[in-house]
Design a protein around this motif. Structure first.
Motif, short mmCIF file in Angstrom:
data_model
loop_
_atom_site.label_atom_id
_atom_site.label_comp_id
_atom_site.label_asym_id
_atom_site.label_seq_id
_atom_site.Cartn_x
_atom_site.Cartn_y
_atom_site.Cartn_z
N LEU A 108 0.83 -1.20 0.00
CA LEU A 108 0.00 0.00 0.00
C LEU A 108 0.87 1.26 0.00
O LEU A 108 2.03 1.22 0.44
N PRO A 109 0.35 2.39 -0.46
CA PRO A 109 1.13 3.63 -0.42
C PRO A 109 1.56 4.04 0.99
O PRO A 109 2.46 4.87 1.14
N THR A 110 0.94 3.46 2.00
CA THR A 110 1.26 3.77 3.40
C THR A 110 2.34 2.87 3.96
O THR A 110 2.60 2.90 5.16
N ALA A 111 3.01 2.08 3.13
CA ALA A 111 3.89 1.01 3.61
C ALA A 111 5.29 1.46 3.98
O ALA A 111 6.03 0.70 4.61
N VAL A 112 5.70 2.66 3.60
CA VAL A 112 7.09 3.09 3.84
C VAL A 112 7.11 4.28 4.79
O VAL A 112 6.31 5.21 4.66
N CYS A 113 8.05 4.23 5.72
CA CYS A 113 8.16 5.29 6.72
C CYS A 113 9.62 5.48 7.11
O CYS A 113 10.37 4.51 7.27
N VAL A 119 14.70 3.28 7.51
CA VAL A 119 13.56 3.16 6.62
C VAL A 119 12.83 1.85 6.90
O VAL A 119 13.46 0.79 7.00
N TYR A 120 11.51 1.92 7.03
CA TYR A 120 10.69 0.75 7.33
C TYR A 120 9.74 0.49 6.17
O TYR A 120 9.21 1.42 5.55
N LEU A 121 9.52 -0.79 5.88
CA LEU A 121 8.67 -1.20 4.77
C LEU A 121 7.73 -2.31 5.24
O LEU A 121 8.18 -3.36 5.70
N ALA A 122 6.43 -2.07 5.13
CA ALA A 122 5.42 -3.05 5.55
C ALA A 122 5.00 -3.87 4.35
O ALA A 122 4.41 -3.34 3.39
N GLU A 123 5.30 -5.16 4.37
CA GLU A 123 4.88 -6.03 3.27
C GLU A 123 3.36 -6.26 3.32
O GLU A 123 2.73 -6.14 4.38
N TYR A 124 2.81 -6.64 2.14
CA TYR A 124 1.35 -6.77 2.01
C TYR A 124 0.99 -8.06 1.28
O TYR A 124 0.44 -8.05 0.19
N VAL A 172 -1.62 -12.18 11.90
CA VAL A 172 -2.35 -11.17 11.12
C VAL A 172 -2.10 -11.44 9.64
O VAL A 172 -1.11 -12.06 9.26
N ARG A 173 -3.02 -10.97 8.81
CA ARG A 173 -2.89 -11.23 7.37
C ARG A 173 -1.75 -10.41 6.77
O ARG A 173 -0.95 -10.92 5.99
N HIS A 174 -1.68 -9.14 7.15
CA HIS A 174 -0.62 -8.26 6.65
C HIS A 174 -0.64 -6.95 7.42
O HIS A 174 -1.58 -6.64 8.15
N ALA A 230 3.18 -12.05 7.92
CA ALA A 230 3.17 -10.59 7.80
C ALA A 230 4.48 -10.05 8.37
O ALA A 230 4.86 -10.38 9.49
N LYS A 231 5.15 -9.21 7.59
CA LYS A 231 6.45 -8.70 8.02
C LYS A 231 6.57 -7.20 7.79
O LYS A 231 6.02 -6.64 6.85
N VAL A 232 7.33 -6.58 8.68
CA VAL A 232 7.83 -5.22 8.48
C VAL A 232 9.34 -5.33 8.37
O VAL A 232 10.00 -5.94 9.23
#
Length: 381
Positions: free
Chosen positions: A110-115, A121-126, A153-155, A133-135
């Motif tokens: 998702l566009p909200t996945a990077v911070c 830098v963190y990246l939330a996989e989907y 959790v699913r993601h 589910a991983k960050v």
């Protein structure tokens, strides 16, 4: 022609994509292309092809296939399908740095996945089908390692830096038990609230005194906009027996995806956008999506306790062959949001009948001029 999709904003520069092309956008010059993503994803390449893309748009609509984020200095990060790319020259050239789970969707995450948080830098996989589910975390976007891994959790929907508490937050989905809003503490994701669709959110909006979000749920009897005061958030090192109870400050008629905080007009504004989704939610009951509802962008200010919402934009999903032929899939419609350092809100309708691929710039001083719904305070349906 594939419409422009808003990316991240940093140092006053608005990054964007048009198909697989990457570049920047400004009100004076529009989209300026810098480079192109060397993606192997079939959907993305077909959507970007001059001979095929327009046909797909007419049949199923514009598919979201890319994400783009600035991650510091001249570095950019982008996703297409299950591929993650990195650029060190403002998007002129790209190199593959990571592969996401095979079940990742057309735009990978998702566009909200990077911070960016505390220099990392963190990246939330989907993933959409069975993977853990991983960050992930990286120092510079080149090498990635697992920061948090969850099998319950699913993601992860997103990761977010809270500028007022200097903490890192996350959102997860999608069933009641999988939905949570929480913080990352000592290398763990600790839920502040979980257990129902109330806590199923995509993006969080942070204000000095509270955190706000909208429910990412198409099938709930009422899709709520919620506010959690900071003084009701338990300390990070405590696990309360009962989660706090957020306050309902509004309702909408479609799932909420994106949220931003804007400072202007002498107060703090929270802006949220809904999505026009299609088909049933695979994690919920057999109900249809919300394809008949417009994409809406609404805003409320701290002055009203975030209870008086003004509608800034309402646009219908694009008309496609799939909308009149049930067997043909159709793409969702969104309004991506961004903010600039001077307090301007950027609204980017995507796959919509009107203003598709445009970037609409609005100042908070104009928000109260927007029409409100006649259905009553707190209700923006």
């Amino acid at each position: 022609m594939t419409g422009l999709k808003l990316g991240g904003v940093a140092d006053g520069i608005v990054h964007a994509t048009r198909g697989l092309s990457t570049g920047t956008w400004s009100r004076a010059r529009g989209f300026e292309r810098h480079g192109s993503l060397p993606a192997s994803d079939v959907v993305a390449r077909l959507s970007d092809a001059p001979a095929v893309g327009p046909v797909l748009d007419r049949v199923i609509g514009s598919i979201t296939t890319t994400n783009l984020w600035p991650i510091g200095d001249d570095r950019l990060l982008a996703t297409v399908g299950n591929e993650v790319f990195r650029s060190t020259d403002r998007g002129r050239s790209w190199r593959l740095v990571h592969r996401l789970p095979e079940s990742s969707g057309p735009m990978g995450v998702l566009p909200t996945a990077v911070c960016r948080h505390d220099g990392r830098v963190y990246l939330a996989e989907y993933p959409l089908d069975g993977e853990a589910a991983k960050v992930l975390v990286s120092e510079d976007g080149r090498r990635w390692s697992t920061f948090v891994r969850r099998s319950d959790v699913r993601h992860f929907h997103g990761v977010f830096h809270d500028p007022y508490s200097d903490s890192l937050w996350g959102t997860t989905g999608d069933t009641d038990d999988e939905s949570a809003i929480g913080r990352f503490v000592d290398g763990e994701f600790r839920a502040v609230g979980t257990g129902s669709q109330t806590w199923r959110a995509v993006e969080l909006a942070f204000t000095p005194d509270s955190i706000l979000w909208g429910m990412d749920c198409a099938y709930a009897p009422r899709i709520e906009v919620l506010r959690l005061p900071r003084d009701e958030i338990p300390p990070a090192d405590e696990t309360p027996a009962n989660p706090p109870v957020p306050e309902v400050v509004g309702t909408v008629d479609a799932p909420v995806f994106y949220a931003k905080t804007v400072r202007g007009d002498g107060t703090t504004w929270v802006v949220i956008s809904t999505a026009s989704t299609t088909g049933p939610d695979s994690t919920g009951p057999e109900t249809a999506g919300t394809g008949g509802q417009p994409v809406r962008v609404v805003a409320a200010s701290r002055r009203s306790g975030y209870e008086r919402w003004y509608q800034l934009v309402a646009v219908d999903r694009a008309v496609t062959l799939g909308r009149v032929t049930p067997r043909i899939p159709t793409a969702n419609a969104y309004a991506f949001l961004g903010t600039t350092p001077d307090g301007t809100l950027l609204i980017n309708p995507y796959n919509t009948r009107r203003n598709d691929g445009d970037v609409l710039a609005r100042r908070p001083e104009s928000f109260t001029e927007a029409p409100r719904s006649s259905t009553g305070a707190g209700d923006v349906a």
